[in-house]
Write a protein that holds these residues in place. Structure first.
Motif, PDB file in Angstrom:
ATOM      1  N   HIS A 105       0.825  -1.215   0.000  1.00 45.37           N
ATOM      2  CA  HIS A 105       0.000   0.000   0.000  1.00 45.37           C
ATOM      3  C   HIS A 105       0.856   1.261   0.000  1.00 45.37           C
ATOM      4  O   HIS A 105       0.459   2.290  -0.574  1.00 45.37           O
ATOM      5  CB  HIS A 105      -0.950  -0.016   1.194  1.00 45.37           C
ATOM      6  CG  HIS A 105      -2.016  -1.059   1.085  1.00 45.37           C
ATOM      7  ND1 HIS A 105      -2.952  -1.068   0.065  1.00 45.37           N
ATOM      8  CD2 HIS A 105      -2.285  -2.153   1.856  1.00 45.37           C
ATOM      9  CE1 HIS A 105      -3.767  -2.105   0.212  1.00 45.37           C
ATOM     10  NE2 HIS A 105      -3.377  -2.783   1.275  1.00 45.37           N
ATOM     11  N   PHE A 106       2.044   1.198   0.615  1.00 42.23           N
ATOM     12  CA  PHE A 106       2.952   2.339   0.549  1.00 42.23           C
ATOM     13  C   PHE A 106       3.360   2.610  -0.899  1.00 42.23           C
ATOM     14  O   PHE A 106       3.306   3.755  -1.365  1.00 42.23           O
ATOM     15  CB  PHE A 106       4.191   2.078   1.400  1.00 42.23           C
ATOM     16  CG  PHE A 106       5.320   3.030   1.126  1.00 42.23           C
ATOM     17  CD1 PHE A 106       5.233   4.369   1.484  1.00 42.23           C
ATOM     18  CD2 PHE A 106       6.477   2.595   0.477  1.00 42.23           C
ATOM     19  CE1 PHE A 106       6.271   5.251   1.211  1.00 42.23           C
ATOM     20  CE2 PHE A 106       7.512   3.464   0.200  1.00 42.23           C
ATOM     21  CZ  PHE A 106       7.414   4.799   0.571  1.00 42.23           C
ATOM     22  N   LEU A 107       3.767   1.572  -1.622  1.00 40.90           N
ATOM     23  CA  LEU A 107       4.147   1.752  -3.026  1.00 40.90           C
ATOM     24  C   LEU A 107       2.993   2.298  -3.844  1.00 40.90           C
ATOM     25  O   LEU A 107       3.159   3.199  -4.665  1.00 40.90           O
ATOM     26  CB  LEU A 107       4.608   0.411  -3.621  1.00 40.90           C
ATOM     27  CG  LEU A 107       6.081   0.040  -3.503  1.00 40.90           C
ATOM     28  CD1 LEU A 107       6.335  -1.290  -4.206  1.00 40.90           C
ATOM     29  CD2 LEU A 107       6.982   1.113  -4.090  1.00 40.90           C
ATOM     30  N   ASP A 108       1.801   1.750  -3.641  1.00 40.20           N
ATOM     31  CA  ASP A 108       0.617   2.190  -4.383  1.00 40.20           C
ATOM     32  C   ASP A 108       0.347   3.674  -4.155  1.00 40.20           C
ATOM     33  O   ASP A 108       0.194   4.450  -5.116  1.00 40.20           O
ATOM     34  CB  ASP A 108      -0.582   1.347  -3.952  1.00 40.20           C
ATOM     35  CG  ASP A 108      -1.862   1.747  -4.671  1.00 40.20           C
ATOM     36  OD1 ASP A 108      -1.786   2.143  -5.845  1.00 40.20           O
ATOM     37  OD2 ASP A 108      -2.939   1.654  -4.045  1.00 40.20           O
ATOM     38  N   LYS A 109       0.306   4.094  -2.905  1.00 40.11           N
ATOM     39  CA  LYS A 109       0.004   5.491  -2.595  1.00 40.11           C
ATOM     40  C   LYS A 109       1.117   6.428  -3.062  1.00 40.11           C
ATOM     41  O   LYS A 109       0.856   7.516  -3.584  1.00 40.11           O
ATOM     42  CB  LYS A 109      -0.210   5.657  -1.089  1.00 40.11           C
ATOM     43  CG  LYS A 109      -1.369   4.856  -0.519  1.00 40.11           C
ATOM     44  CD  LYS A 109      -2.705   5.274  -1.122  1.00 40.11           C
ATOM     45  CE  LYS A 109      -3.846   4.508  -0.473  1.00 40.11           C
ATOM     46  NZ  LYS A 109      -5.162   4.833  -1.112  1.00 40.11           N
ATOM     47  N   LEU A 110       2.378   6.019  -2.867  1.00 37.53           N
ATOM     48  CA  LEU A 110       3.494   6.867  -3.277  1.00 37.53           C
ATOM     49  C   LEU A 110       3.523   7.048  -4.790  1.00 37.53           C
ATOM     50  O   LEU A 110       3.703   8.169  -5.289  1.00 37.53           O
ATOM     51  CB  LEU A 110       4.820   6.268  -2.800  1.00 37.53           C
ATOM     52  CG  LEU A 110       6.078   7.035  -3.220  1.00 37.53           C
ATOM     53  CD1 LEU A 110       6.086   8.427  -2.614  1.00 37.53           C
ATOM     54  CD2 LEU A 110       7.337   6.275  -2.833  1.00 37.53           C
ATOM     55  N   LEU A 111       3.351   5.974  -5.536  1.00 36.08           N
ATOM     56  CA  LEU A 111       3.379   6.075  -6.998  1.00 36.08           C
ATOM     57  C   LEU A 111       2.221   6.925  -7.521  1.00 36.08           C
ATOM     58  O   LEU A 111       2.373   7.665  -8.501  1.00 36.08           O
ATOM     59  CB  LEU A 111       3.347   4.681  -7.620  1.00 36.08           C
ATOM     60  CG  LEU A 111       4.595   3.823  -7.361  1.00 36.08           C
ATOM     61  CD1 LEU A 111       4.391   2.409  -7.899  1.00 36.08           C
ATOM     62  CD2 LEU A 111       5.840   4.452  -7.975  1.00 36.08           C
ATOM     63  N   THR A 112       1.075   6.834  -6.890  1.00 35.08           N
ATOM     64  CA  THR A 112      -0.060   7.683  -7.269  1.00 35.08           C
ATOM     65  C   THR A 112       0.295   9.148  -7.087  1.00 35.08           C
ATOM     66  O   THR A 112       0.034   9.991  -7.963  1.00 35.08           O
ATOM     67  CB  THR A 112      -1.301   7.335  -6.418  1.00 35.08           C
ATOM     68  OG1 THR A 112      -1.670   5.975  -6.663  1.00 35.08           O
ATOM     69  CG2 THR A 112      -2.481   8.243  -6.768  1.00 35.08           C
ATOM     70  N   TRP A 113       0.915   9.470  -5.946  1.00 28.62           N
ATOM     71  CA  TRP A 113       1.318  10.853  -5.668  1.00 28.62           C
ATOM     72  C   TRP A 113       2.405  11.330  -6.628  1.00 28.62           C
ATOM     73  O   TRP A 113       2.344  12.453  -7.141  1.00 28.62           O
ATOM     74  CB  TRP A 113       1.792  10.937  -4.220  1.00 28.62           C
ATOM     75  CG  TRP A 113       2.259  12.301  -3.794  1.00 28.62           C
ATOM     76  CD1 TRP A 113       1.491  13.427  -3.651  1.00 28.62           C
ATOM     77  CD2 TRP A 113       3.597  12.679  -3.459  1.00 28.62           C
ATOM     78  NE1 TRP A 113       2.266  14.478  -3.232  1.00 28.62           N
ATOM     79  CE2 TRP A 113       3.559  14.051  -3.104  1.00 28.62           C
ATOM     80  CE3 TRP A 113       4.805  11.991  -3.406  1.00 28.62           C
ATOM     81  CZ2 TRP A 113       4.703  14.747  -2.716  1.00 28.62           C
ATOM     82  CZ3 TRP A 113       5.942  12.680  -3.010  1.00 28.62           C
ATOM     83  CH2 TRP A 113       5.890  14.044  -2.681  1.00 28.62           C
ATOM     84  N   ILE A 114       3.387  10.482  -6.892  1.00 29.32           N
ATOM     85  CA  ILE A 114       4.462  10.848  -7.818  1.00 29.32           C
ATOM     86  C   ILE A 114       3.896  11.166  -9.204  1.00 29.32           C
ATOM     87  O   ILE A 114       4.240  12.188  -9.818  1.00 29.32           O
ATOM     88  CB  ILE A 114       5.508   9.713  -7.903  1.00 29.32           C
ATOM     89  CG1 ILE A 114       6.352   9.684  -6.627  1.00 29.32           C
ATOM     90  CG2 ILE A 114       6.410   9.899  -9.132  1.00 29.32           C
ATOM     91  CD1 ILE A 114       7.337   8.519  -6.571  1.00 29.32           C
ATOM     92  N   LYS A 115       3.042  10.316  -9.701  1.00 28.06           N
ATOM     93  CA  LYS A 115       2.447  10.554 -11.025  1.00 28.06           C
ATOM     94  C   LYS A 115       1.693  11.884 -11.069  1.00 28.06           C
ATOM     95  O   LYS A 115       1.774  12.636 -12.054  1.00 28.06           O
ATOM     96  CB  LYS A 115       1.503   9.413 -11.392  1.00 28.06           C
ATOM     97  CG  LYS A 115       2.186   8.132 -11.825  1.00 28.06           C
ATOM     98  CD  LYS A 115       1.133   7.101 -12.220  1.00 28.06           C
ATOM     99  CE  LYS A 115       1.731   5.844 -12.783  1.00 28.06           C
ATOM    100  NZ  LYS A 115       0.701   4.851 -13.171  1.00 28.06           N
ATOM    101  N   LYS A 116       0.958  12.160 -10.021  1.00 28.71           N
ATOM    102  CA  LYS A 116       0.178  13.399  -9.967  1.00 28.71           C
ATOM    103  C   LYS A 116       1.076  14.623 -10.026  1.00 28.71           C
ATOM    104  O   LYS A 116       0.792  15.590 -10.753  1.00 28.71           O
ATOM    105  CB  LYS A 116      -0.668  13.416  -8.692  1.00 28.71           C
ATOM    106  CG  LYS A 116      -1.541  14.642  -8.549  1.00 28.71           C
ATOM    107  CD  LYS A 116      -2.358  14.579  -7.270  1.00 28.71           C
ATOM    108  CE  LYS A 116      -3.227  15.831  -7.106  1.00 28.71           C
ATOM    109  NZ  LYS A 116      -4.023  15.776  -5.841  1.00 28.71           N
TER     110      LYS A 116
END
Length: 351
Positions: A295-306
């Protein structure tokens, strides 16, 4: 001089325990391709440099001298673990530009360094990543990687361990190509890497992973490790907290099913080995949890893309996004036009 512009954007490291899926298991990657780099640095996109496991018959009764040939070794430059040049070359030969849209492109050791974050302190897990949006893909490269080379040079066992690791791989593997020019004094064989694709919810990551060995009997890949015998309570705690986390993350992302570790003394003598099945490593008794890492990877990658999507394609604006772990709980974001962070080659921008 670095020219950074901060937008004040920060990401708080989450600790989410909800189930990953019905299986409760971290997803496994699928193989998309192969990369071989021979002793001379020639690159081919095949399995020619794959090495095959020579498993000892009795893991509890082995005798391997990792120090053999140490005095006659030839020093080689420290490998650059930051760039993604091999992935860029593989992409240029194997993927059309329209196939890159929304992919995350990197290499395994960069992704695992990020992945450790929720369970390692800032002192043990500091990183700075540059992200470039090009051809619709988010390319991640590491910068300013801290190493302990000065400390290692002043510690005999640490210095030798940089030789013992490759030596362990050499003793437990063989090649099906001609190695007549190799000696027993150093790692002289080439490198074999898998190109893997891993889906973390809506994110699709494509990255290369160096592979130590293939076991023809089990039809699976094997990671080869060596470390000092674990005996005291403090050593056992560090083994669970650090080693198993790193071993599991590395092997899980690489699609490696087994870790084969040789336990040694301070003279480099291995007398016992142990096999760890990657999928069986996570358990409730460990001080880290695969669910939190997912879940850390999922949330971090979502934020990075944004954050990165705001400025658009790199070839138009030459803006690079910098993400850096700043403390125990926070990851900071800023942008820069500093050329040192512009890691994609010009030929790739116009392909």
């Amino acid at each position: 001089m670095e020219r950074h512009k901060s937008d004040g954007s920060t990401f708080t490291i989450p600790y989410i325990m909800k189930p990953i899926s019905e299986s409760g298991q971290f997803p496994s990657p699928v193989t998309k391709g192969h990369i071989s780099v021979d002793r001379k640095g020639n690159i081919t996109f095949d399995k020619s440099q794959m090495r095959y496991l020579k498993r000892p018959e009795d893991l509890n009764n082995v005798s391997l001298n990792l120090d053999e040939g140490y005095e006659d070794r030839e020093e080689k430059p420290e490998e650059n673990y930051e760039d993604i040049n091999l992935m860029i070359k593989w992409i240029s030969e194997n993927l059309a530009t329209n196939e890159l849209n929304n992919l995350i492109v990197s290499r395994r050791c960069i992704l695992t360094d990020i992945m450790y974050t929720p369970f390692l302190t800032h002192a043990h897990c500091q990183w700075k990543m540059a992200v470039i949006l090009q051809h619709g893909a988010f390319h991640i490269c590491r910068f300013d990687r801290k190493n302990n080379w000065d400390k290692i040079q002043n510690n005999r066992v640490w210095r030798k361990s940089y030789y013992w690791g490759p030596k362990m791989e050499q003793l437990l593997t063989e090649s099906k190509t001609d190695e007549s020019g190799c000696t027993n004094t150093q790692e002289q064989h080439g490198k074999y890497l898998l190109v893997n694709q891993l889906n973390i919810n809506a994110h699709s990551l494509v990255f290369n992973s160096e592979i130590d060995a293939y076991d023809e009997k089990t039809g699976s890949f094997v990671e080869i490790k060596t470390m000092k015998h674990v005996s005291t309570p403090k050593e056992k705690d560090r083994f669970k907290r650090f080693r198993l986390l790193r071993w599991w993350a590395q092997s899980q992302l690489g699609g490696v099913q087994e870790i084969l570790c040789g336990f040694r003394d301070d003279e480099g003598l291995v007398t016992r080995m142990e096999s760890f099945q990657t999928r069986s490593i996570p358990n409730p008794a460990l001080p880290w949890n695969q669910t939190v890492l997912f879940h850390f990877l999922d949330k971090l990658l979502t934020w990075i893309k944004k954050q990165v999507a705001v400025t658009g394609e790199f070839s138009i604006n030459r803006v690079v996004h910098i993400f850096e772990r700043s403390d125990e709980k926070t990851i900071n974001h800023n942008t820069t036009t500093d050329p040192r962070y512009q890691f994609l080659p010009e030929w790739y921008l116009t392909r």
